[in-house]
Scaffold this active site. Sequence first.
Site, short mmCIF file in Angstrom:
data_model
loop_
_atom_site.label_atom_id
_atom_site.label_comp_id
_atom_site.label_asym_id
_atom_site.label_seq_id
_atom_site.Cartn_x
_atom_site.Cartn_y
_atom_site.Cartn_z
N SER A 72 -4.90 -10.56 -12.34
CA SER A 72 -5.45 -9.57 -13.27
C SER A 72 -4.33 -8.86 -14.04
O SER A 72 -4.44 -8.67 -15.25
CB SER A 72 -6.34 -8.56 -12.55
OG SER A 72 -5.65 -8.00 -11.47
N SER A 122 -11.10 -18.15 -22.66
CA SER A 122 -10.16 -18.60 -21.63
C SER A 122 -10.48 -20.05 -21.33
O SER A 122 -11.64 -20.45 -21.40
CB SER A 122 -10.35 -17.76 -20.37
OG SER A 122 -9.78 -18.43 -19.27
N GLY A 140 -4.60 -12.43 -4.47
CA GLY A 140 -3.67 -11.31 -4.21
C GLY A 140 -2.34 -11.51 -4.90
O GLY A 140 -1.33 -10.97 -4.48
N HIS A 176 0.84 -1.21 0.00
CA HIS A 176 0.00 0.00 0.00
C HIS A 176 0.88 1.26 0.00
O HIS A 176 0.56 2.25 0.65
CB HIS A 176 -0.98 0.00 1.18
CG HIS A 176 -2.08 -1.01 0.99
ND1 HIS A 176 -3.19 -0.76 0.24
CD2 HIS A 176 -2.19 -2.30 1.40
CE1 HIS A 176 -3.97 -1.83 0.22
NE2 HIS A 176 -3.37 -2.79 0.91
N GLU A 232 -7.43 -1.49 -15.85
CA GLU A 232 -7.89 -2.05 -14.57
C GLU A 232 -8.74 -1.02 -13.82
O GLU A 232 -9.79 -1.36 -13.26
CB GLU A 232 -6.68 -2.50 -13.73
CG GLU A 232 -7.08 -3.36 -12.56
CD GLU A 232 -6.00 -4.34 -12.08
OE1 GLU A 232 -4.97 -4.53 -12.78
OE2 GLU A 232 -6.20 -4.93 -11.01
N ASP A 268 1.78 -3.92 -9.74
CA ASP A 268 1.57 -5.27 -10.30
C ASP A 268 1.93 -5.31 -11.79
O ASP A 268 2.61 -6.22 -12.26
CB ASP A 268 0.11 -5.69 -10.11
CG ASP A 268 -0.39 -5.43 -8.70
OD1 ASP A 268 0.45 -5.31 -7.79
OD2 ASP A 268 -1.61 -5.33 -8.51
C1 GLA Z 1 -2.97 -4.19 -5.12
C2 GLA Z 1 -2.76 -3.06 -6.12
C3 GLA Z 1 -1.31 -2.59 -6.07
C4 GLA Z 1 -0.88 -2.26 -4.64
C5 GLA Z 1 -1.24 -3.40 -3.69
C6 GLA Z 1 -0.98 -3.06 -2.26
O1 GLA Z 1 -2.24 -5.30 -5.51
O2 GLA Z 1 -3.08 -3.47 -7.42
O3 GLA Z 1 -1.14 -1.49 -6.92
O4 GLA Z 1 -1.44 -1.05 -4.24
O5 GLA Z 1 -2.61 -3.77 -3.81
O6 GLA Z 1 0.38 -2.88 -2.04
#
Ligand code: GLA
Length: 392
Positions: A139, A77, A135, A44, A174, A186
């Site tokens: 995506s 997919s 997590g 974050h 996104e 990401d």
């Molecule tokens: C998600 C978001 C990232 C980042 C993380 C937290 O994965 O896509 O950009 O903010 O949460 O670190």
Amino acid sequence: MEILDPGSPMALAEQVSEAFVAWTGRGAEAVVRAPGRVNLIGEHVDYNGGPVLPLALPHATYAAARRRDDGVLHLRSDDPAAEDWSGAVTDLAPGAVDGWASYAAGMVWALAQDGLTLPGGLDVHLTSTVPTGAGLSSSAALLCAVGVAVTECLGLSLDDALRDRLVAAGVRAESEMAGAPTGGMDQTVSMHARRGALLLVDFADGSRTPVPSALEAAGLALLVVDTRVSHALTDGGYAARRDATAEAARLLGVPHLAAATTDAVETLADEEVRRLARHVVTESARVHETVAALDAEDWSGLGRLLDASHASLRDDYRVSCEELDVTCATALAHGALGARMTGGGFGGSAVVLLGREHLPGVAAALETAYAERGWRAPHLLLAEPSAGAGHC
Ligand code: GLA
């Protein structure tokens, strides 16, 4: 307990190519892959203008694609939960596409906004070994795989500048098409990672520095534990924290919250905002300390930094959950050097640093801890630093 296999890139590329031929009756022009990621530390922080230290997973999304000439985008997919989607390229717009296709079609839309357009349309077949909702940026892997497939079909060479355009398009797709605000970490690591290295990305200046990993040589592993508690960035908790931290930066008169000092943060009047801001500032410092610990091969110091990051995310940023807390505590009680939640939080995965000899013991302890609480068994995978997106 079983470890989720990333599969062989060659076999998966062949599989998606064959599926493409079976589907369209023609060979693919582009066969590409883009990896998921796990963030070692710096959570974050990206949308607060600070440093992050993720690595690309060996688990990736594979795409086979070919241009059409009737202006239609066809998406398929082999995930049984993802229905085929098709629509005119010219009709793509925010709000026009739902579900998984909003990511893939969103990328085609975002690239077109940036001038990388395929007016004749495209067939894209996808397959992925990145767990979804864990997590681990399934995506971003999907967006980047579609993006690289489009650029291959356009005959462009995938240099750093083009990779940056794909990162920007992925963030836009996104946020605007899938309605999931994201900070850019990401997509950046999926496009720019190097095999065998973590990627230090500083969102203060956009710089990227590969940080070679000596973990394997030291007999250590990064175990990713997918709690299988669903994680969705569209739920609102992420956006609320983003807004609150942007407001904190405004109150403190800094361009981004990561630029604030710890002393300044403690002057914030609102307790809730103060705690969020404290996490961002202390986490940014921990990223730099982590790079130093990796460099010095100070493994117990590294473990302590991961633990401190988890405590900060749990107590100050408040994005952890019981499953993540139990996962970290269980791993630590069975020999791990450090453990923290990773990614957006509210479920998803934890990352555990441990000696390879502790893998079976930690896996068994997690299985027991989950079963005792009536939770579904977690999924485990090994985070071996892998290469960023490219053609297969
Ligand atoms: C998600 C978001 C990232 C980042 C993380 C937290 O994965 O896509 O950009 O903010 O949460 O670190």
